[in-house]
Each structure stands twice: as C-alpha cells, then as structure tokens.
Enzyme design. Structure first.
Site, PDB file in Angstrom:
ATOM      1  CE1 TYR A   4      12.112   3.217  -1.318  1.00  0.00           C
ATOM      2  CE2 TYR A   4      11.890   4.603   0.629  1.00  0.00           C
ATOM      3  CZ  TYR A   4      11.340   4.027  -0.508  1.00  0.00           C
ATOM      4  OH  TYR A   4      10.021   4.273  -0.830  1.00  0.00           O
ATOM      5  NE  ARG A  51       0.126   4.069  -0.205  1.00  0.00           N
ATOM      6  CZ  ARG A  51       1.232   4.088   0.517  1.00  0.00           C
ATOM      7  NH1 ARG A  51       2.083   3.067   0.473  1.00  0.00           N
ATOM      8  NH2 ARG A  51       1.532   5.123   1.257  1.00  0.00           N
ATOM      9  NE  ARG A  81      10.195   5.568  -7.087  1.00  0.00           N
ATOM     10  CZ  ARG A  81       9.674   4.728  -6.197  1.00  0.00           C
ATOM     11  NH1 ARG A  81       9.203   3.553  -6.596  1.00  0.00           N
ATOM     12  NH2 ARG A  81       9.626   5.032  -4.921  1.00  0.00           N
ATOM     13  CD  GLU A 122       7.099  -3.427   1.416  1.00  0.00           C
ATOM     14  OE1 GLU A 122       7.773  -2.741   2.214  1.00  0.00           O
ATOM     15  OE2 GLU A 122       7.305  -3.446   0.202  1.00  0.00           O
ATOM     16  CE1 TYR A 168       3.577   7.512   2.788  1.00  0.00           C
ATOM     17  CE2 TYR A 168       5.764   6.726   2.207  1.00  0.00           C
ATOM     18  CZ  TYR A 168       4.453   6.466   2.563  1.00  0.00           C
ATOM     19  OH  TYR A 168       4.045   5.175   2.700  1.00  0.00           O
TER      20      TYR A 168
HETATM   21  C1  3EB Z   1       5.546   2.311   2.081  1.00  0.00           C
HETATM   22  O1  3EB Z   1       4.332   2.148   1.992  1.00  0.00           O
HETATM   23  C2  3EB Z   1       6.384   1.102   2.276  1.00  0.00           C
HETATM   24  O2  3EB Z   1       9.142   3.242  -2.959  1.00  0.00           O
HETATM   25  O3  3EB Z   1       8.194   2.106  -4.554  1.00  0.00           O
HETATM   26  C3  3EB Z   1       6.299  -0.028  -0.507  1.00  0.00           C
HETATM   27  C4  3EB Z   1       6.078  -0.185  -1.870  1.00  0.00           C
HETATM   28  C5  3EB Z   1       7.243   0.889  -0.061  1.00  0.00           C
HETATM   29  C6  3EB Z   1       6.778   0.582  -2.804  1.00  0.00           C
HETATM   30  C7  3EB Z   1       8.401   2.344  -3.362  1.00  0.00           C
HETATM   31  C8  3EB Z   1       7.942   1.643  -1.007  1.00  0.00           C
HETATM   32  C9  3EB Z   1       7.701   1.497  -2.360  1.00  0.00           C
HETATM   33  O4  3EB Z   1       6.061   3.419   2.033  1.00  0.00           O
HETATM   34  C10 3EB Z   1       7.553   1.038   1.387  1.00  0.00           C
END
Ligand code: 3EB
Length: 336
Positions: free
Chosen positions: A148, A221, A155, A329, A208
């Site tokens: 991941y 989001r 990306r 999720e 992050y």
């Molecule tokens: C998170 O909020 C959970 O890397 O595109 C959720 C949706 C998550 C998309 C991405 C990762 C992704 O970090 C993981």
C-alpha cells in the site's frame, strides 16, 4: 435488499446496483461501465463497454453488478490496458494490469497513473473525480515497504508530476485488497471539475505524517459533481480514523460507529460547501461495505441495517484494507 434498476435516466450519469438476471434490460448504448462484484464473472457482463469483475467474494446475495448509465450516447475505446467510454460529459475507465514479478509496485503504479492521466487529458476529460483501486496483497512487504505504501508513492509521483497544484483537486478514492493476482483500477473523469470535500474530523490524507507512507495518500474524502439536475457525492473509502490515527483497533462495533460519525461529518461538510443537503435529501444511497474478516460480515450487517436510511442499497464485500488495524471501510455514492 438491493432493488432493481432505480436510476434516473434523465441524469447525464447515473449509477445503480442490479442483480445479474436484470442485466439484459440494459441497452448497450446507454452503458458507461459495468462492474461485477461478489463472484460475478466477466462473461456474465457481456456488453461492449468497459467491464471489470472485482475479485472479492461476499455472501452469495452480494453477486451484483454496478451499472454506470448515461442519458447521452456512449462511445467506447481502448488504449493499451485501459478500456474507456465517454458521453460528452464523463469518461469512465477500467484499467486491468498483470503484475510482473520483477517490478516494484510503485513503479508500476506510477506508469499506470501516468497512462490514465495522459488518456483523460488527450480525450478532453482532464478532471478526475473518483478512483477505485483493487490490489492483491496490499499488506505484504516488498523490500522494506508494504505494498500500500508503494502504491501511494507511485500515485503521488504521477499526480505531482502532472500538476504542481494537484492537491487542490484530488479525486475521491478507495484502495481495497484482493486475494487474486491482477490489479484493477476503475476511474471516473469529467470535462468539468467537481468539488473536493475534506473531513473536519480527520487530517487530510495528503497531509498524513510520514509514518503511514513515505508519500502521503493522494485522495480527497469526497467529491461532489453535478450531472445536469442530479448531483452526485462520491464518498471515499471511510474508516475508523480520527485525526490521522486508527481508533478502536480491536473493536468492530466501535469502528462501525466511528465510521458513521465520519460519513456524517463529510456529508455535513459537503452541504456547507455546496448548499445541497446530502444528509437529509439524498434520493439514492449506494454503499459498499468492505469487511476484513468474513466472519464479521453478519455482525456489521445487523448493526448497519438498524442505522442506515431506507433509501440505502448496501453491498457487503470481503476485502483487505490499507492499514492492518482497520476492520471495515465504507464507501458510497449519494444522489440529490
Ligand atoms: C484512510 O482514511 C483509510 O489511499 O486512496 C481510504 C480511502 C484509505 C482511500 C487511498 C486509503 C485510500 O486513510 C484508507
């Protein structure tokens, strides 16, 4: 229960879930894409448009197709490993990749995202709205990093190279782990921009801290997009994360409740930004619930059946998630 087609054909782009036996009612020239889940095979989805069969099992009742429809005539095309369709407003793509064993995932994803960005620009649909990424073994290590993290690096690199201000217009996204070889990336792009939405309860993923990945995850989001009189909200995969940390690592029930608080917060923020009312006035809610452990599916279903609105169509799938401590999720499409 997943109802039969209930999509609004007046909308430039509409999406709904259908049981496989209803698929012969779909006319080829209206279909942007068909995505099969829960064991639906590619052969069961015999149409000329882009097709993906996502290698995730679910309860038998989950054998479902997600159908992306168009009110305007659809043209289809193929460029290398990307099948795509377009209708004058939207472009839908399905990219299927074989993963060579000697290639690191970041370089494969970098190249693939470059191809996707090149295609949508060349076709005149440069605005990415939503990406669905299905990758085998997302938690496994490949030379010091997990897959991941390598995905995020590739990306990031492709998006950053293509636009110095890419973080202002990031698409909504999901990344789900599959158990079969082969990578599938589905995407929706448009001629005109959508409105990205963040969650005030969460650190933006693109901010992050480095502990999760050397390059932060590049997604918003949610993304809001008007298609004629219909407005869609594409909710990214939403987990039990507050700030940037996982909450309730071992507690399924608490993760479900935290996710519902997160989805509420995103819808509230989208309402504030757009003046729509996604929370109270959505006419259609299509949800996918990805559950890490198959044995948790029934418990999650029991909880959500009580808490979700009646208009909700819900698909439960057994899939792996980006962080090892996440148990489930939720992603969704809301229509007002
Ligand atoms: C998170 O909020 C959970 O890397 O595109 C959720 C949706 C998550 C998309 C991405 C990762 C992704 O970090 C993981």
């Amino acid at each position: 229960m997943i109802p039969s087609p209930n999509c609004n054909q007046q909308s430039v782009v509409a999406v709904s879930y259908m049981y496989p036996d209803a698929l012969d009612r779909v006319h080829d020239n209206d279909v942007l894409a068909l995505i099969g889940y829960g064991g639906l095979a590619r052969e069961q989805l015999a149409v000329p448009c882009p097709v993906a069969a996502i290698a995730l099992s679910g309860p038998k009742s989950a054998e479902t197709a997600e159908v992306w429809l168009s009110a305007d005539p659809v043209t289809v095309g193929q460029q290398d490993h990307i099948a795509y369709s377009l209708n004058g407003d939207a472009l839908f793509g399905v990219c299927q990749l074989h993963e060579p064993t000697n290639v690191l995932l970041d370089s494969l994803i970098h190249q693939t995202y470059r191809d996707i960005l090149g295609l949508i620009r060349h076709q005149g649909y440069p605005c990415l709205l939503r990406m669905w990424n299905y990758l085998p073994a997302i938690g496994e290590r490949q030379k010091q990093l997990d897959r991941y993290q390598r995905f995020c690096m590739g990306r990031y690199q492709a998006l950053a190279e293509s636009d110095p201000k890419f973080e202002d217009t990031l698409p909504a996204a999901s990344v789900i782990g599959t158990s079969e070889p082969g990578i599938t990336i589905c995407f929706l792009a448009a001629r005109e921009r959508g409105i990205p939405v963040e969650n005030p309860r969460q650190t933006s993923a693109y901010h992050y801290p480095r502990q999760y990945s050397p390059r932060s995850p590049s997604f918003s989001r949610a993304m809001v997009k008007a298609w004629g009189s219909n407005v869609h909200l594409y909710l990214s995969g939403t987990a039990s994360i507050v700030g940037h940390e996982t909450c309730h690592p071992e507690n399924l029930e608490a993760q479900v409740n935290e996710i519902l608080r997160n989805t509420d917060a995103v819808l509230e923020e989208a309402n504030r930004l757009t003046g729509e009312d996604f929370r109270e006035r959505s006419r259609q809610r299509l949800l996918k619930i990805f559950v890490r452990r198959l044995r948790d599916v029934e418990k999650v279903r029991d909880m959500l059946t009580q808490q979700l609105e009646d208009e909700s169509s819900v698909l439960y799938l057994h899939g792996d998630l980006c962080r090892p401590d996440l148990l489930l999720e939720i992603e969704a499409v809301y229509t007002v």
